[in-house]
Every structure is written in structure tokens, then in C-alpha cells.
Design a protein around this motif. Structure first.
Motif, mmCIF file in Angstrom:
data_model
loop_
_atom_site.group_PDB
_atom_site.id
_atom_site.type_symbol
_atom_site.label_atom_id
_atom_site.label_comp_id
_atom_site.label_asym_id
_atom_site.label_seq_id
_atom_site.Cartn_x
_atom_site.Cartn_y
_atom_site.Cartn_z
ATOM 1 N N SER A 77 0.825 -1.208 0.000
ATOM 2 C CA SER A 77 0.000 0.000 0.000
ATOM 3 C C SER A 77 0.862 1.261 0.000
ATOM 4 C CB SER A 77 -0.952 0.005 1.190
ATOM 5 O OG SER A 77 -0.246 0.097 2.393
ATOM 6 N N LEU A 78 2.047 1.188 0.589
ATOM 7 C CA LEU A 78 2.928 2.360 0.615
ATOM 8 C C LEU A 78 3.731 2.525 -0.665
ATOM 9 C CD1 LEU A 78 4.354 2.199 4.233
ATOM 10 C CD2 LEU A 78 2.768 3.877 3.309
ATOM 11 N N TYR A 79 4.272 1.426 -1.188
ATOM 12 C CA TYR A 79 5.221 1.524 -2.297
ATOM 13 C C TYR A 79 4.743 0.873 -3.587
ATOM 14 C CZ TYR A 79 8.262 2.835 1.507
ATOM 15 O OH TYR A 79 8.802 3.450 2.602
ATOM 16 N N GLY A 80 3.584 0.241 -3.589
ATOM 17 C CA GLY A 80 3.081 -0.399 -4.800
ATOM 18 C C GLY A 80 2.197 0.529 -5.602
ATOM 19 N N GLY A 81 1.627 -0.021 -6.656
ATOM 20 C CA GLY A 81 0.663 0.733 -7.441
ATOM 21 C C GLY A 81 1.267 1.802 -8.321
ATOM 22 N N ASP A 82 2.439 1.584 -8.872
ATOM 23 C CA ASP A 82 3.093 2.540 -9.783
ATOM 24 C C ASP A 82 3.202 3.934 -9.186
ATOM 25 O OD1 ASP A 82 3.390 0.562 -11.714
ATOM 26 O OD2 ASP A 82 1.395 0.939 -12.529
ATOM 27 N N ARG A 83 3.750 4.005 -7.997
ATOM 28 C CA ARG A 83 3.971 5.292 -7.327
ATOM 29 C C ARG A 83 5.023 6.101 -8.093
ATOM 30 N NH1 ARG A 83 -0.093 5.491 -4.014
ATOM 31 N NH2 ARG A 83 -0.119 3.975 -2.353
ATOM 32 N N PRO A 84 4.898 7.414 -8.067
ATOM 33 C CA PRO A 84 5.911 8.249 -8.722
ATOM 34 C C PRO A 84 7.215 8.230 -7.911
ATOM 35 C CG PRO A 84 4.301 9.618 -7.623
ATOM 36 C CD PRO A 84 3.803 8.211 -7.520
ATOM 37 N N PRO A 85 8.321 8.617 -8.516
ATOM 38 C CA PRO A 85 9.593 8.635 -7.788
ATOM 39 C C PRO A 85 9.535 9.572 -6.581
ATOM 40 C CG PRO A 85 9.975 8.855 -10.128
ATOM 41 C CD PRO A 85 8.490 8.938 -9.923
ATOM 42 N N LEU A 86 10.265 9.195 -5.541
ATOM 43 C CA LEU A 86 10.320 9.990 -4.324
ATOM 44 C C LEU A 86 11.309 11.128 -4.499
ATOM 45 C CD1 LEU A 86 10.505 6.988 -1.841
ATOM 46 C CD2 LEU A 86 8.492 8.317 -2.432
ATOM 47 N N SER A 87 11.122 12.200 -3.756
ATOM 48 C CA SER A 87 12.054 13.313 -3.856
ATOM 49 C C SER A 87 13.328 12.985 -3.077
ATOM 50 C CB SER A 87 11.418 14.587 -3.314
ATOM 51 O OG SER A 87 11.109 14.412 -1.955
ATOM 52 N N CYS A 88 14.455 13.437 -3.612
ATOM 53 C CA CYS A 88 15.745 13.161 -2.993
ATOM 54 C C CYS A 88 16.667 14.330 -3.304
ATOM 55 C CB CYS A 88 16.318 11.860 -3.528
ATOM 56 S SG CYS A 88 17.886 11.407 -2.785
ATOM 57 N N SER A 89 17.407 14.778 -2.294
ATOM 58 C CA SER A 89 18.278 15.931 -2.496
ATOM 59 C C SER A 89 19.682 15.540 -2.958
ATOM 60 C CB SER A 89 18.373 16.732 -1.192
ATOM 61 O OG SER A 89 18.900 15.925 -0.168
ATOM 62 N N TYR A 90 19.989 14.263 -2.981
ATOM 63 C CA TYR A 90 21.315 13.804 -3.413
ATOM 64 C C TYR A 90 21.305 13.512 -4.907
ATOM 65 C CZ TYR A 90 22.046 13.210 1.579
ATOM 66 O OH TYR A 90 22.148 13.422 2.923
ATOM 67 N N SER A 91 22.500 13.405 -5.491
ATOM 68 C CA SER A 91 22.583 13.128 -6.921
ATOM 69 C C SER A 91 22.185 11.685 -7.242
ATOM 70 C CB SER A 91 23.995 13.417 -7.435
ATOM 71 O OG SER A 91 24.925 12.583 -6.763
ATOM 72 N N TYR A 92 22.486 10.751 -6.335
ATOM 73 C CA TYR A 92 22.079 9.364 -6.540
ATOM 74 C C TYR A 92 21.327 8.869 -5.307
ATOM 75 C CZ TYR A 92 22.117 4.343 -7.019
ATOM 76 O OH TYR A 92 21.737 3.035 -7.086
ATOM 77 N N CYS A 93 20.142 8.404 -5.506
ATOM 78 C CA CYS A 93 19.332 7.798 -4.438
ATOM 79 C C CYS A 93 18.851 6.451 -4.942
ATOM 80 C CB CYS A 93 18.130 8.670 -4.104
ATOM 81 S SG CYS A 93 18.559 10.236 -3.354
ATOM 82 N N HIS A 94 19.327 5.395 -4.310
ATOM 83 C CA HIS A 94 18.940 4.057 -4.741
ATOM 84 C C HIS A 94 17.452 3.813 -4.522
ATOM 85 C CE1 HIS A 94 19.533 -0.104 -5.805
ATOM 86 N NE2 HIS A 94 18.873 -0.464 -4.708
ATOM 87 N N PHE A 95 16.914 4.334 -3.461
ATOM 88 C CA PHE A 95 15.513 4.118 -3.143
ATOM 89 C C PHE A 95 14.625 5.270 -3.601
ATOM 90 C CE2 PHE A 95 17.638 1.378 -0.028
ATOM 91 C CZ PHE A 95 17.062 0.174 -0.407
ATOM 92 N N ARG A 96 15.038 5.944 -4.642
ATOM 93 C CA ARG A 96 14.207 7.008 -5.199
ATOM 94 C C ARG A 96 12.931 6.431 -5.814
ATOM 95 N NH1 ARG A 96 15.515 12.239 -7.254
ATOM 96 N NH2 ARG A 96 13.835 12.945 -8.577
ATOM 97 N N TYR A 97 13.052 5.248 -6.397
ATOM 98 C CA TYR A 97 11.905 4.595 -7.021
ATOM 99 C C TYR A 97 11.302 3.608 -6.026
ATOM 100 C CZ TYR A 97 13.869 6.718 -11.121
ATOM 101 O OH TYR A 97 14.358 7.633 -11.994
#
Length: 139
Positions: free
Chosen positions: A74-94
């Protein structure tokens, strides 16, 4: 909200079952102890492929497995949009990366709700049967 409500209803049912089956000091000891095997195979502590085959059947009985799976979906499923991240690389952005990490990318939210519903009914019926047994035999 559905998963959160079922978590509370199943937890309440476990408390009612053990409260009906034992006196209060024993019930407060046995209720948490009985949930430990379900916690170990829920998917939070161990990945599902790391659980030995002779113990993997417990995951289908575990209300904590269904609650963890349903909460993650319910939190991360359902084709959620990418999360915001202030770093250049975020592994868990998606959000799909969270599901892949816990081997939940092929899981079903509705199956989790159905599993929680089944656990709810089974524990409530078991509590009713314990109360019925005690009323007939402890007079």
C-alpha cells in the motif's frame, strides 16, 4: 487503512483468545510468545527465500506476514511516482526498489487483505470455541 484496521482486529482477537483460554498472568505471557514464530517468518526479519522449506508453510498462517506485505504494497506499490531526494544518486528514489528489496514485487495487496481477513475469522472462531468450552466445563 484496511491493513491497519485488520492488524488491530487480529491483535485484539489474539488477546481475547488467550485471555479466554488462560488466566490473566498466563495469557499475558503466552500471547506475545506465540507471536514470535509468526514474526520471524513475516518477511521483516528474513527474506522469504532465506526461510527453510520446512518452515515456509508458517508464512501462509502468519498474520504478520500479510500485514507486512499489505503495508509495503500500500505504501510503495501501485506505480507510485519517484520519491524526492536531495542527493545526486538515491537508490531508493523509485518505490519499486523497496518492494524488490523485500521480494514483494510479485505480491498482491488483495491477497494480503484476504489473508488478514482469514486470520481475523479463524482467531475469533477459536476464541468463541474456547469460551464455549469453558462455559460448559468449568461450572
Amino acid at each position: 487503512w484496511t491493513i491497519a484496521i485488520f492488524i488491530s482486529l487480529v491483535g485484539q482477537g489474539i488477546g481475547l483468545f488467550f485471555g479466554a483460554a488462560f488466566d490473566i498472568p498466563l495469557a499475558s505471557y503466552f500471547a506475545p510468545i506465540s507471536c514470535i514464530p509468526f514474526l520471524l517468518v513475516s518477511g521483516l526479519m528474513l527474506k522469504f527465500d532465506a526461510i527453510p522449506p520446512y518452515l515456509s508453510w508458517i508464512t501462509y498462517l502468519s498474520f504478520l506476514h500479510y500485514s507486512f506485505e499489505g503495508s509495503m504494497l500500500s505504501l510503495y506499490g501501485g506505480d507510485r511516482p519517484p520519491l524526492s531526494c536531495s542527493y545526486s544518486y538515491c537508490h531508493f528514489r523509485y518505490p519499486i526498489k523497496f518492494l524488490e528489496l523485500f521480494d514483494l514485487n510479485n505480491s498482491s495487496y488483495y491477497l494480503s487483505v484476504l489473508g488478514m481477513m482469514a486470520n481475523f475469522f479463524v482467531i475469533r472462531v477459536a476464541g468463541y470455541l474456547v469460551l464455549r468450552f469453558k462455559l460448559r466445563h468449568v461450572r
